[in-house]
Scaffold this active site. Structure first.
Site: not given
Ligand code: NAP
Length: 489
Positions: A168-169, A231
């Site tokens: 939980d950041h 949060h």
């Molecule tokens: P994102 O930008 O959509 O990234 C998803 C990642 O997963 C990409 O590297 C994608 O790469 C990979 N991926 C997708 N399907 C895949 C598969 N079948 N096999 C292997 N790799 C796969 O998402 P994100 O924003 O980084 O968020 C990731 C998680 O963190 C989520 O649970 C989100 O709720 C949480 N989160 C994010 C943030 C934020 O600031 N972004 C904040 C809090 C929480 P490829 O397309 O190359 O496979």
């Protein structure tokens, strides 16, 4: 091992945080395997890590040394056959860097993959290590108690509760961590921290931004699941918990769980007396015309999803009986700000009261973000003149040297995980209790369409009903403008 290593979270937060740990000498024996589907060479991946660090932190002399520890493995996590290759790579790297079999798996991916990855890590032998193994998992942890239980079961087949680090950041934020210190290290607050001296506590977390590109996710989540279940509830627990007998992971967590156990159960027919939902309409934000939520990409034109929640949480125990904890969170509001306001009760007899010069109650304001600090609102004599009281603010701002060195939340959490300290991660019991609480609300809201959506204009403080929630108890939301102080701008 970072799953989702080409994603937004990895690029914006994880790589810069790892670099800062490296720069501070906190990462010595390590290597990172990035996992995602797209085909990338190790060089290509290292370049993306380098760009991410330089974008976040500027040029760094030792960046080439840092990125030399990064490897890439192209792998679809739904494809069972490729985990063996990943295991072989991990074993090889373990040997090359003498990592003693210690392994951290960071799931920076969409939540539907969490369970299947955990199951594969076990069945394909990635968790068979002679050192420690830990699983770091991003929010959301399920979307209801039911789905969270299912996910937890899958994870627990491969990892014990002690090995699971649910992020939980907010718990990585400097001023959220400070809540405990402010409370438990100050003789002037602890005796007052109860229903005899505190009239109410307000927690507001507002954003200026709308849903942006996250419409698809947000439609299944809404503000309640996205912000309140995790949060906001965590901040309530830190503000309300009893002093732990020691600052160990188990003691702190068990005090937080006791708060969740004391939450007043709100029955379905009372939900709308305690909670208010909102959805933003079109409006003007920082001089720009912005569309309503229902016109955002990937959002249903008749969406019932809330982008705003205000609520009154009651904690039925000796310390807090009768003290409302008001929470409020929303998108497209006036300011980007997270603040906690502890409002103390009025003094028994106000000698300085004159109808046009009301003496203000004492407030303790904890500024969580974007400014970090504490302000104590007191009354003091106005200079010159008679014995008129006026409000003065004593402020501490976490700026200057302290703030320059304030590590990003993710850096602190990653460091905690490396050291095996799970205090600032959420235990399953906390997750389960807060889902049970939130499920009651979402069950009612999902089954009753809100006829008046959109019910607040973008660039405002939310729907009128959120103000009425406090007014009926004789309170009002402290306007963010009044809480700002020079040093906190
Ligand atoms: P994102 O930008 O959509 O990234 C998803 C990642 O997963 C990409 O590297 C994608 O790469 C990979 N991926 C997708 N399907 C895949 C598969 N079948 N096999 C292997 N790799 C796969 O998402 P994100 O924003 O980084 O968020 C990731 C998680 O963190 C989520 O649970 C989100 O709720 C949480 N989160 C994010 C943030 C934020 O600031 N972004 C904040 C809090 C929480 P490829 O397309 O190359 O496979």
């Amino acid at each position: 091992m970072i799953f989702g290593a080409t994603g937004d979270l990895a690029i914006r937060k994880l790589f810069p945080s790892l670099y800062r740990l490296f720069e501070r000498g906190r990462l010595k024996k390590f290597a990172v395997i990035g996992v995602a589907r797209r085909p990338l060479t190790n060089d290509g991946f290292q370049k993306s890590v380098k760009d991410s660090v330089i974008n976040a932190l500027g040029d760094k002399e030792n960046i080439d040394e840092f990125i030399s520890y990064f490897y890439y493995h192209s792998h679809d996590v739904t494809d069972s056959s490729s985990y063996v290759a990943l295991r072989n790579l991990a074993n090889q790297i373990d040997e090359n860097y003498n990592l003693e079999g210690n392994r951290i798996f960071y799931l920076a991916m969409a939540p539907e993959f969490f369970g299947p990855i955990a199951l594969h890590l076990k069945s394909d032998g990635l968790t068979e290590v002679k050192g420690f193994k830990r699983l770091v998992i991003e929010k959301p942890f399920g979307k209801s108690l039911e789905s969270a239980k299912e996910l937890n079961q899958q994870i627990r087949t491969a990892f014990s509760e002690e090995e699971v680090y649910r992020i939980d950041h907010y718990l990585g934020k400097e001023m959220v961590r400070n809540i405990e210190v402010i409370r438990f290290a100050n003789a002037i607050f602890e005796p007052l921290w109860n229903n005899r001296y505190i009239s109410n506590i307000q927690i507001t977390s507002s954003e200026i931004l709308g849903v942006e590109e996250r419409g698809r996710y947000y439609e299944t989540s809404g503000a309640l699941r996205d912000m309140v279940q995790n949060h906001m509830m965590q901040m309530v627990a830190l503000l309300a918990m009893e002093p732990p007998i020691r600052l160990t992971t188990d003691e702190v967590r068990s005090e937080k769980v006791r708060v969740f156990r004391s939450l007043r159960r709100v029955e379905s027919n009372e939900i709308n007396d305690y909670f208010v939902r909102g959805q933003y309409g079109a409006g003007t934000v920082t001089d720009e015309q912005v569309p309503e939520y229902r016109a955002e990409p990937m959002v249903d034109k008749e969406s019932n999803t809330e982008t705003f929640v205000a609520g009154k949480i009651m904690i039925d125990n000796f310390r807090w009986a009768g003290v409302p904890f008001y929470i409020r969170t929303g998108k497209r509001m006036t300011t980007k700000s997270t603040k906690i306001v502890v409002q103390f009760k009025d003094i028994p007899m106000n000698l300085y009261y004159q109808p046009e010069k009301k003496v203000n109650p004492n407030l303790l304001v904890i500024h969580i973000q974007p400014e970090e600090g504490i302000t104590l609102h007191l009354n003091a004599k106005k200079a010159g003149g008679h014995l008129d009281a006026q409000e003065v603010k004593l402020s501490f701002a976490n700026t200057g040297i302290q703030a320059m060195n304030t590590p990003e939340g993710y850096e602190k959490l990653l460091y905690d995980c490396l050291r095996g300290d799970a205090t600032n991660f959420t235990h399953w019991d906390e997750v389960a209790y807060s889902w049970a609480f939130v499920d009651k609300i979402s069950d009612v809201w999902e089954n009753t369409k809100s006829v008046n959506f959109p019910n607040y204009v973008s660039g405002t403080t939310g729907p009128k009903a959120a103000d009425e929630l406090l007014e009926k108890d004789g309170f009002f939301w402290w306007p963010v403008k009044n809480l700002e102080v020079d040093i906190c701008k």
